[in-house]
Design an enzyme around this catalytic site. Structure first.
Site, PDB file in Angstrom:
ATOM      1  N   HIS A 212      29.316  52.998  19.585  1.00  0.00           N
ATOM      2  CA  HIS A 212      29.080  51.630  19.515  1.00  0.00           C
ATOM      3  C   HIS A 212      27.732  51.617  18.088  1.00  0.00           C
ATOM      4  O   HIS A 212      26.631  52.936  18.875  1.00  0.00           O
ATOM      5  CB  HIS A 212      28.553  50.495  19.987  1.00  0.00           C
ATOM      6  CG  HIS A 212      28.083  48.969  19.686  1.00  0.00           C
ATOM      7  ND1 HIS A 212      29.102  48.448  18.785  1.00  0.00           N
ATOM      8  CD2 HIS A 212      27.098  48.705  18.948  1.00  0.00           C
ATOM      9  CE1 HIS A 212      28.933  47.143  18.963  1.00  0.00           C
ATOM     10  NE2 HIS A 212      27.019  47.011  18.525  1.00  0.00           N
TER      11      HIS A 212
ATOM     12  N   HIS B 165      39.604  45.464  18.876  1.00  0.00           N
ATOM     13  CA  HIS B 165      39.334  44.406  19.683  1.00  0.00           C
ATOM     14  C   HIS B 165      39.783  42.975  19.554  1.00  0.00           C
ATOM     15  O   HIS B 165      40.511  42.697  18.686  1.00  0.00           O
ATOM     16  CB  HIS B 165      37.423  44.191  19.265  1.00  0.00           C
ATOM     17  CG  HIS B 165      36.974  43.175  20.533  1.00  0.00           C
ATOM     18  ND1 HIS B 165      35.402  43.369  20.297  1.00  0.00           N
ATOM     19  CD2 HIS B 165      37.837  42.695  21.774  1.00  0.00           C
ATOM     20  CE1 HIS B 165      35.260  42.333  21.832  1.00  0.00           C
ATOM     21  NE2 HIS B 165      36.525  41.961  21.673  1.00  0.00           N
TER      22      HIS B 165
ATOM     23  N   GLU C 224      40.262  47.099  23.261  1.00  0.00           N
ATOM     24  CA  GLU C 224      39.009  46.277  23.496  1.00  0.00           C
ATOM     25  C   GLU C 224      39.391  45.273  23.778  1.00  0.00           C
ATOM     26  O   GLU C 224      39.890  44.144  23.034  1.00  0.00           O
ATOM     27  CB  GLU C 224      37.947  46.251  23.013  1.00  0.00           C
ATOM     28  CG  GLU C 224      37.388  47.962  22.253  1.00  0.00           C
ATOM     29  CD  GLU C 224      36.222  48.165  21.875  1.00  0.00           C
ATOM     30  OE1 GLU C 224      35.819  48.984  21.484  1.00  0.00           O
ATOM     31  OE2 GLU C 224      36.293  47.089  21.136  1.00  0.00           O
TER      32      GLU C 224
END
EC number: 2.6.99.2
Length: 267
Positions: free
Chosen positions: A219, A44, A71
């Site tokens: 997640h 990310h 991400e």
């Protein structure tokens, strides 16, 4: 095993940033992940650059033997930077500077126009697009309408329920009060949440009326809760980071990834 594992290496960089030096190097983790049988590298690039930096992104894309999934939020500067580097996939995620980790899926409806324009930019650059969404049917329909190529279902609620039900978390100062249900109720909620994920995965990959989306999930997944998600046949990929990196402190990164792949096979 047909389901793929994407290893999120954010927390390799988090450990580096704890001392603000050069090690551990996230790029080194890429090659270890490949040797351990990972199928993809995920990270990310946050607006605040709290762990992964721009220089990491460029080096990893240029050197990785594995596909790269990045991400990022709907940030114009980050989008332009990533489009110039052309990773295999970009997954759009929500982002708040004050959060410890991503707290939920994209609010597609409120960002509809921005998401649509961004997906068109990805397509023009030959980048596969994915949207990180909560397991809600309306989000699947909107993702299809926008022309996304894939969705990643947010498994955070399921993961938190499992932690409160089957770990010591509920007896610590980290207890998640919003998930503090009686035993029977929490097990029923786990079952409902799993069913929501499975139904959304089925809807996403269906060919009714329009082309199917690829469906991923991630997640909060760990060695104890991953099996049930991995058994959903329509989910083709899981992206997992924190639990793998946490275990690697004790067993090494390669072994931690191998153990996760084994856990994904457990029913």
């Amino acid at each position: 095993m047909s389901i793929r594992l994407g290893v999120n290496i954010d927390h390799i960089a988090t450990l580096r940033e704890a001392r603000a030096i050069y090690e551990p190097d996230p790029l080194e983790a890429v090659f270890i992940a490949k040797n351990a049988g990972a199928h993809q590298i995920t990270f990310h690039l946050r607006e605040d650059r709290r762990h992964i930096h721009d220089s990491d992104v460029k080096r990893i894309i240029q050197s990785s033997p594995l596909p790269i999934n990045i991400e990022c939020a709907l940030d114009e500067k980050i989008i332009d930077y990533l489009c110039g580097l052309k990773p295999q996939r970009i997954t759009l995620v929500p982002e708040k500077r004050e959060e410890i980790t991503t707290e939920g899926g994209l609010d597609i409806e409120s960002r509809y126009d921005s998401i649509r324009d961004t997906l068109k930019a990805f397509e023009s650059c030959g980048i596969v697009s994915a949207l990180f969404i909560d397991p809600k049917k309306e989000s699947i329909f909107l993702a299809r309408e926008l022309g996304a190529q894939a969705v990643e279902l947010h498994t955070g609620r399921y993961a938190n329920l499992m932690l409160m039900a089957y770990s010591n978390l509920s007896r610590t100062h980290r207890a998640l009060e919003e998930f503090a249900f009686p035993t029977q109720e929490i097990n029923e909620e786990i079952s409902r949440t799993l069913d929501d994920i499975a139904q959304c995965a089925k809807l996403a990959t269906s060919t009714i009326d329009t082309r199917p989306l690829e469906c991923f999930a991630g997640h909060g997944l760990n060695y104890q809760n991953v099996g049930a998600i991995a058994q959903i046949p329509q989910i083709s990929e899981l992206n997992i980071g924190h639990s793998i990196i946490a275990r690697s402190v004790f067993v090494g990164l390669e072994r931690a990834i191998i153990q996760m792949r084994e856990a994904m096979c457990q029913k």
